[in-house]
Design an enzyme around this catalytic site. Structure first.
Site, short mmCIF file in Angstrom:
data_model
loop_
_atom_site.label_atom_id
_atom_site.label_comp_id
_atom_site.label_asym_id
_atom_site.label_seq_id
_atom_site.Cartn_x
_atom_site.Cartn_y
_atom_site.Cartn_z
CG HIS A 73 -0.40 0.04 2.53
ND1 HIS A 73 0.02 1.20 3.13
CD2 HIS A 73 -0.18 -0.95 3.44
CE1 HIS A 73 0.47 0.94 4.34
NE2 HIS A 73 0.38 -0.37 4.56
CG ASP A 75 -2.77 4.15 2.64
OD1 ASP A 75 -2.25 3.09 2.22
OD2 ASP A 75 -3.75 4.16 3.40
CG ASP A 113 2.38 0.36 7.97
OD1 ASP A 113 2.28 -0.39 6.98
OD2 ASP A 113 1.43 0.57 8.74
CD GLU A 143 -3.17 -1.29 5.25
OE1 GLU A 143 -3.30 -2.33 5.93
OE2 GLU A 143 -2.68 -0.25 5.73
CD GLU A 144 -1.75 2.28 7.46
OE1 GLU A 144 -2.48 1.81 8.35
OE2 GLU A 144 -0.56 1.95 7.32
CD GLU A 172 0.85 -4.48 5.94
OE1 GLU A 172 1.51 -3.87 6.82
OE2 GLU A 172 -0.13 -3.99 5.37
CG HIS A 347 0.46 3.13 12.34
ND1 HIS A 347 -0.82 2.67 12.49
CD2 HIS A 347 0.80 2.79 11.07
CE1 HIS A 347 -1.24 2.08 11.40
NE2 HIS A 347 -0.26 2.14 10.51
#
Length: 371
Positions: A73, A75, A113, A143-144, A172, A347
């Site tokens: 992903h 984002d 991430d 995705e987030e 991931e 994150h």
């Protein structure tokens, strides 16, 4: 298209820096998707490129007897103004070193991430014009955020044939180790009802918050299961994640509700997971399922998986969380997680990825795809 130019010739580490220097918080992926598409059209004539919104699918069509889908992903979660990274800023990405080991690191939002994983994938997408298997590269948006917004899910609905494969890899963060499958997840709203009364005459009412307390105490004592699925151990979890109740400072409350999140092993179906939650809170007045998503079995029994495990050179582990491997699994495609970066730092304000993991992940994936 935007003017962002990605220099794939500099290698996956520098490409990680470049990708991290393009802000792409969920909902604002157009700029990075444009840069990825421009790179592929300029440097990868061997790929057929299909774009769906800000999701890009790039495929080889060599007539191989097996196909592997590799996805990541684009984002990130929002940038924190207080992130303690070298240089005092979160964007652009900064170089640093581990204080104890001296290991070279890249710091900044998205390094873990999962722009390091995307950089590895993009570098290989350009390099591998003649891989041992046909490849479907996928880079997607949203995705987030809420599952229904997922660019991967949208593209799968719009172009299901593009996602037919014998094996899939999600980039991931996994510390450069294969993490098989993923837990399923379910959220439920548990409701307790009572009877209002003035708090000076509490015996005239029935306190819904006190009723909830009894269930929450039971939940606090609950020992989650550890379940082995196809040789990998998954840890389950059942936890309260929010609560509400109360009317006023002098009123016995007649209503209390809390939400629980159940992370269940991929050996359970979502229906079985729902039954577990309903049984646990059988004495509640209402248990309402508000969200659920199936897990994915490890995927290591796929014929292609053993060669991948050998190329990585580490024993696989279970993915203790939900990822988009579950979307591939729902299509009947065995899928695993594999990418640089510590998932515990995803994150985080101090998000950072070891440079060596980017290099090693690129080498392992390349060795497997060209064997």
């Amino acid at each position: 298209m935007s003017a962002d130019l990605l220099n794939v010739d500099a290698g996956p580490v520098e490409l990680t820096r470049q990708l991290c220097d393009i802000p792409s918080v969920s909902g604002d992926e157009r700029r990075i998707a444009d840069a990825v598409e421009r790179l592929l059209r300029d440097r990868a004539p061997h790929l057929r490129i299909i774009r769906d919104g800000d999701t890009i699918v790039a495929r080889t069509e060599l007539g191989r007897d097996r196909r592997v889908a590799i996805a990541g992903h684009l984002d990130t979660v929002p940038v924190s103004a207080n992130a303690p990274v070298p240089g005092g800023a979160n964007l652009p990405v900064r170089d640093g070193r581990d204080a104890e080991t001296g290991e070279a690191l890249l710091w900044g939002r998205g390094t873990v991430d999962m722009k390091a994983g995307v950089a590895v994938q993009l570098a290989l997408a350009v390099e591998l014009a003649d891989p041992a298997v046909d490849l479907s590269w996928v880079w997607y948006d949203h995705e987030e955020v809420a599952s229904e917004l997922s660019g991967l899910g949208r593209a799968m609905r719009h172009h299901p044939a593009l996602f037919e494969a014998d094996f899939a890899i999600l980039g991931e963060p996994s510390n450069g180790t294969i993490e098989g499958g993923c837990n399923g997840t379910l959220r439920a709203r548990v409701v307790l009802r009572g009877r209002r009364a003035h708090s000076a005459r509490a015996w005239m009412g029935r306190n819904a918050i006190h009723r909830a307390g009894e269930l929450l105490e039971r939940l606090a004592r609950h020992e989650p299961e550890r379940i082995v699925v196809d040789g990998l151990e998954y840890r389950e979890g059942l936890n309260a994640v929010s609560i509400e109740g109360g009317v006023a400072g002098n009123v016995i409350p007649d209503h209390c509700a809390f939400e629980v999140n159940y992370r269940f092993a991929p050996s359970r179906s979502v229906e079985q997971a729902e039954a577990v939650v309903r049984a646990f809170f059988a004495d509640a007045d209402e248990v309402r399922i508000v969200d659920r998503a199936p897990g994915a079995r490890p995927g290591l029994d796929a014929p292609l998986a053993r060669g991948f495990v050998d190329a990585v050179g580490r024993e696989p582990a279970a993915k203790l969380g939900w990822t988009d491997v579950a979307r591939f699994s729902a299509l009947g495609v065995p899928a695993v997680n594999f990418g640089p970066g510590d998932p515990l730092l995803a994150h985080a304000d101090d998000e950072r990825v070891p440079v060596a993991q980017i290099v090693d992940s690129h080498a392992a994936l390349k060795a497997w795809l060209t064997r």
